[in-house]
Design an enzyme around this catalytic site. Structure first.
Site, PDB file in Angstrom:
ATOM      1  CB  THR A 225      -0.768  -0.209   1.232  1.00 50.51           C
ATOM      2  OG1 THR A 225      -1.765  -1.176   1.128  1.00 50.51           O
ATOM      3  CG2 THR A 225      -1.715   1.027   1.279  1.00 50.51           C
TER       4      THR A 225
ATOM      5  CB  THR B  74       0.430 -21.100  21.980  1.00 51.83           C
ATOM      6  OG1 THR B  74      -0.799 -20.522  22.492  1.00 51.83           O
ATOM      7  CG2 THR B  74       1.413 -19.682  22.105  1.00 51.83           C
TER       8      THR B  74
HETATM    9  N1  ASP Z   1      -2.433  -5.699   0.988  1.00 51.47           N
HETATM   10  C1  ASP Z   1      -1.419  -4.638   1.247  1.00 51.47           C
HETATM   11  C2  ASP Z   1      -0.124  -5.717   1.461  1.00 51.47           C
HETATM   12  O1  ASP Z   1       0.138  -6.356   2.328  1.00 51.47           O
HETATM   13  C3  ASP Z   1      -1.619  -4.079   2.457  1.00 51.47           C
HETATM   14  C4  ASP Z   1      -0.360  -3.141   3.000  1.00 51.47           C
HETATM   15  O2  ASP Z   1       0.388  -2.737   2.198  1.00 51.47           O
HETATM   16  O3  ASP Z   1      -0.349  -3.044   4.223  1.00 51.47           O
HETATM   17  O4  ASP Z   1       0.716  -5.598   0.414  1.00 51.47           O
END
Ligand code: ASP
Length: 342
Positions: free
Chosen positions: A14, A276
């Site tokens: 992201t 766990t």
């Molecule tokens: N779906 C994204 C990823 O893990 C979420 C993020 O970037 O935090 O690539």
């Protein structure tokens, strides 16, 4: 004062997304655009270099070969940079951080993974602070020595040991925790390091390991889990090791059909590890009757390792082609702070 240098490795996630005006869907942008979005990088006083995955990926698409790809990039640039920042999606960041901690044997420079919950171009983004502080931490040296010479995750004002982190929230900016290990640093007006929590500086060369064996499974127990389902999962051809995520301090059903399915797998040479499902705390096999049988069948205890660390450590050790005995011994031995001693 020496000007420090940091290599930014952009894998995707992201942090570098932009919203496609046609569809509204989030798509990865390239590193130049990322730098355009953060003009502050020019003023940070650190010499920056960058490498990007040709096709940036959502971290849900990260595979063991991609961990190796990042490890290799670090190895190839190791002598030319004082520290490394890996930009990565948060979803599987804890796995990549754990894997890198094992793959980069003898690491003596900071490797800081970071990302964000909101894309860098959005008004309320958490990406800028995460990126800028991660760079500062990767470039932080005291008396010529790196302050954090290990693989770490920086997110929302906290620095964690990479192989102790878990992603705990899908929306909050504070998305990570390391329940079984103190934070390595807290960023406020100043970045306050917990020097006692950081790994001691390792001496000797860096060895980048590239062997990772993905023939590993994770089986999460739940009340009512059917023995035939367990038997079926454990009969996967070629399976080498399975992390069983158990209740509380490492407990599971005492039902004989369930235990038989596990015993048959161990007899076929599948290595079983008890971790766990609890977010914090440790496995203590044998404390309750409900884990006695696990001890008797030779299941290994992951103790207070995260599932992420246990899975990647197994993949790493299997990738080294060790004998079963050595594999068991090495799994139990702390390698880079992933498990508490004693
Ligand atoms: N779906 C994204 C990823 O893990 C979420 C993020 O970037 O935090 O690539």
């Amino acid at each position: 004062m020496t000007q420090r240098s940091v290599l930014i490795i952009y894998t995707g996630g992201t942090i570098g997304m932009w919203a496609d005006p046609r569809t509204g869907a989030l798509r990865p942008m390239d590193l130049e655009h990322l730098e355009e979005q953060v003009p502050e990088l020019e003023r940070i006083g650190v010499k920056l270099g960058s490498v990007a995955f040709e096709t940036p990926i959502d971290s849900s698409d990260m595979r063991p070969v991609d961990w190796v790809r990042v490890a290799r990039i670090i190895g190839d640039h190791y002598d030319r940079y004082d520290g490394f920042v890996v930009l990565h999606g948060s979803d599987t960041m804890a796995y990549t951080a754990s894997a890198l901690s094992f793959l980069l044997e003898g690491l003596a420079k900071p490797v800081v993974l970071t990302g964000s919950q909101l894309p860098i171009g959005t008004i309320r983004t958490d990406a800028k602070e995460n990126l800028i502080t991660a760079i500062e931490i990767a470039a932080a040296y005291e008396n010529g020595r790196p302050i954090v010479p290990e693989v770490a995750v920086y997110f929302e004002y906290s620095l964690y040991r990479g192989n102790r982190t878990v992603k705990v929230h899908a929306e909050r900016f504070e998305a990570f925790r390391s329940p079984n290990y103190p934070r390595l640093a807290e960023a406020g007006v100043h970045i306050r390091y917990d020097h006692n929590a950081v790994l001691p500086l390792r001496t000797g060369p860096l060895t980048v390991h590239t062997g990772v064996d993905d023939r590993v499974g994770v089986l999460r127990l739940f009340p009512g889990i059917r023995p035939d389902w367990v038997r079926h999962a454990l009969a996967t051809p070629d399976l080498r090791a399975v992390v069983l995520t158990t209740f509380g301090s490492g407990n599971g059903p005492t039902d004989e059909a369930f235990l038989d399915a596990l015993r048959d797998a161990t007899e076929r040479g599948v290595l079983l590890v008890n971790a766990t499902q609890c977010v914090g705390g440790s496995v203590e096999q044998g404390r309750y009757q409900t884990s006695r049988a696990f001890v008797d069948m030779g299941m290994l205890s992951a103790r207070d390792m995260t599932v992420e660390a246990a899975v990647t450590k197994l993949m790493f050790l299997l990738g080294q082609g060790l004998s079963d005995d050595l594999m068991r011994e090495r799994f139990l031995r702390p390698m880079c702070g992933e498990v508490s001693v004693g």
